[in-house]
Design a protein around this motif. Structure first.
Motif, mmCIF file in Angstrom:
data_model
loop_
_atom_site.group_PDB
_atom_site.id
_atom_site.type_symbol
_atom_site.label_atom_id
_atom_site.label_comp_id
_atom_site.label_asym_id
_atom_site.label_seq_id
_atom_site.Cartn_x
_atom_site.Cartn_y
_atom_site.Cartn_z
ATOM 1 N N ALA A 1 1.050 -1.259 0.083
ATOM 2 C CA ALA A 1 -0.080 0.067 0.114
ATOM 3 C C ALA A 1 0.867 1.148 -0.034
ATOM 4 N N ALA A 2 1.926 1.227 0.790
ATOM 5 C CA ALA A 2 2.851 2.420 0.870
ATOM 6 C C ALA A 2 3.724 2.632 -0.254
ATOM 7 N N THR A 3 3.917 1.604 -0.970
ATOM 8 C CA THR A 3 4.763 1.545 -2.185
ATOM 9 C C THR A 3 3.852 2.235 -3.453
ATOM 10 N N HIS A 4 2.602 1.656 -3.451
ATOM 11 C CA HIS A 4 1.731 2.098 -4.327
ATOM 12 C C HIS A 4 1.406 3.665 -4.123
ATOM 13 N N ALA A 5 1.166 4.165 -2.972
ATOM 14 C CA ALA A 5 0.946 5.518 -2.706
ATOM 15 C C ALA A 5 2.089 6.262 -2.833
ATOM 16 N N ALA A 6 3.266 6.072 -2.864
ATOM 17 C CA ALA A 6 4.438 6.640 -2.956
ATOM 18 C C ALA A 6 4.595 6.882 -4.478
ATOM 19 N N ASP A 7 4.507 5.786 -5.078
ATOM 20 C CA ASP A 7 4.526 5.703 -6.590
ATOM 21 C C ASP A 7 3.593 6.837 -7.294
ATOM 22 N N TRP A 8 2.302 6.407 -6.545
ATOM 23 C CA TRP A 8 1.306 7.686 -7.204
ATOM 24 C C TRP A 8 1.564 8.868 -6.963
ATOM 25 N N LEU A 9 2.067 9.565 -5.626
ATOM 26 C CA LEU A 9 2.257 10.661 -5.418
ATOM 27 C C LEU A 9 3.289 11.363 -6.209
ATOM 28 N N TRP A 10 4.267 10.549 -6.574
ATOM 29 C CA TRP A 10 5.853 10.722 -7.361
ATOM 30 C C TRP A 10 4.881 11.066 -8.846
ATOM 31 N N ARG A 11 4.342 10.292 -9.219
ATOM 32 C CA ARG A 11 4.026 10.462 -10.828
ATOM 33 C C ARG A 11 2.865 11.774 -10.804
ATOM 34 N N ASN A 12 2.155 11.679 -9.816
ATOM 35 C CA ASN A 12 1.163 12.779 -10.112
ATOM 36 C C ASN A 12 1.019 14.221 -9.479
ATOM 37 N N THR A 13 1.868 14.196 -8.263
ATOM 38 C CA THR A 13 2.031 15.512 -7.425
ATOM 39 C C THR A 13 3.394 16.129 -7.370
ATOM 40 N N TRP A 14 4.328 15.284 -7.587
ATOM 41 C CA TRP A 14 5.654 15.807 -7.577
ATOM 42 C C TRP A 14 5.958 16.978 -8.685
ATOM 43 N N ASN A 15 6.528 18.213 -8.322
ATOM 44 C CA ASN A 15 6.815 19.155 -9.148
ATOM 45 C C ASN A 15 8.374 19.472 -9.168
ATOM 46 N N PRO A 16 8.947 18.862 -10.288
ATOM 47 C CA PRO A 16 10.437 18.788 -10.221
ATOM 48 C C PRO A 16 10.943 20.315 -10.376
ATOM 49 N N GLY A 17 10.374 21.092 -10.907
ATOM 50 C CA GLY A 17 10.716 22.477 -11.198
ATOM 51 C C GLY A 17 10.802 23.265 -9.641
ATOM 52 N N SER A 18 9.915 22.939 -9.051
ATOM 53 C CA SER A 18 10.106 23.561 -7.563
ATOM 54 C C SER A 18 10.668 22.662 -6.416
ATOM 55 N N ASN A 19 11.002 21.450 -6.800
ATOM 56 C CA ASN A 19 11.539 20.449 -5.847
ATOM 57 C C ASN A 19 10.683 20.308 -4.737
ATOM 58 N N ALA A 20 9.385 20.233 -5.132
ATOM 59 C CA ALA A 20 8.274 20.126 -4.073
ATOM 60 C C ALA A 20 7.173 19.288 -4.506
ATOM 61 N N PHE A 21 6.269 18.881 -3.820
ATOM 62 C CA PHE A 21 4.812 18.341 -4.137
ATOM 63 C C PHE A 21 3.977 19.372 -3.923
ATOM 64 N N VAL A 22 2.962 19.365 -5.114
ATOM 65 C CA VAL A 22 1.815 20.270 -4.852
ATOM 66 C C VAL A 22 0.957 20.217 -3.666
ATOM 67 N N TYR A 23 0.422 21.470 -3.327
ATOM 68 C CA TYR A 23 -0.262 21.525 -2.082
ATOM 69 C C TYR A 23 -1.401 20.459 -2.217
#
Length: 143
Positions: free
Chosen positions: A32-54
């Motif tokens: 479950a944690a692996t799935h959530a982390a992969d999903w967050l990275w693909r969908n909410t990580w903003n590499p230009g700001s080096n942060a996740f979206v709010y």
């Protein structure tokens, strides 16, 4: 289904699941944690700001946060999220999780804004577990 997802809230949920797994040994937590982390990275990580979206809003979402455009990057919340990836690294040895945890942590440190006690507390809530897991000090089953 929901109209929005806040990455930091996913992280707080996983923090609770990590404690649960440490107590019970429940094998469902890791996938479950692996799935959530992969999903967050693909969908909410903003590499230009080096942060996740709010917040990630579904098209047509009507919540005030979504309609007022409060969806940008939130580096102040990175240190609530970095421990997820450090735990995955420590638990599995996955080098990609380690690299992601470091990138998230560094972005949070660089983008930190300590203008309030709330933000300070968010940054240090469980960021020391990130450090312990990255250094291999904690056992994967003990928090």
């Amino acid at each position: 289904s929901t109209e929005s997802v806040k990455p930091f809230m996913v992280a707080l949920t996983l923090e609770a699941l990590f404690h649960y797994a440490a107590e019970t040994g429940d094998p469902r937590v890791l996938p479950a944690a692996t799935h959530a982390a992969d999903w967050l990275w693909r969908n909410t990580w903003n590499p230009g700001s080096n942060a996740f979206v709010y917040i990630l809003c579904r098209p047509g979402a009507r919540s005030e946060e979504c309609t007022k455009g409060e969806t940008g990057p939130a580096p102040d919340l990175n240190l609530l999220i970095a421990p997820i990836y450090a735990w995955l690294y420590y638990t599995t040895g996955d080098q990609e999780a380690a690299a992601r945890s470091d990138q998230i942590f560094n972005g949070g440190v660089q983008g930190a804004n300590f203008n309030s006690g709330k933000i300070f507390s968010q940054n240090y809530r469980w960021s020391f577990d990130y450090l312990r897991w990255r250094e291999g000090i904690l056992k994967a089953t003990a928090l």
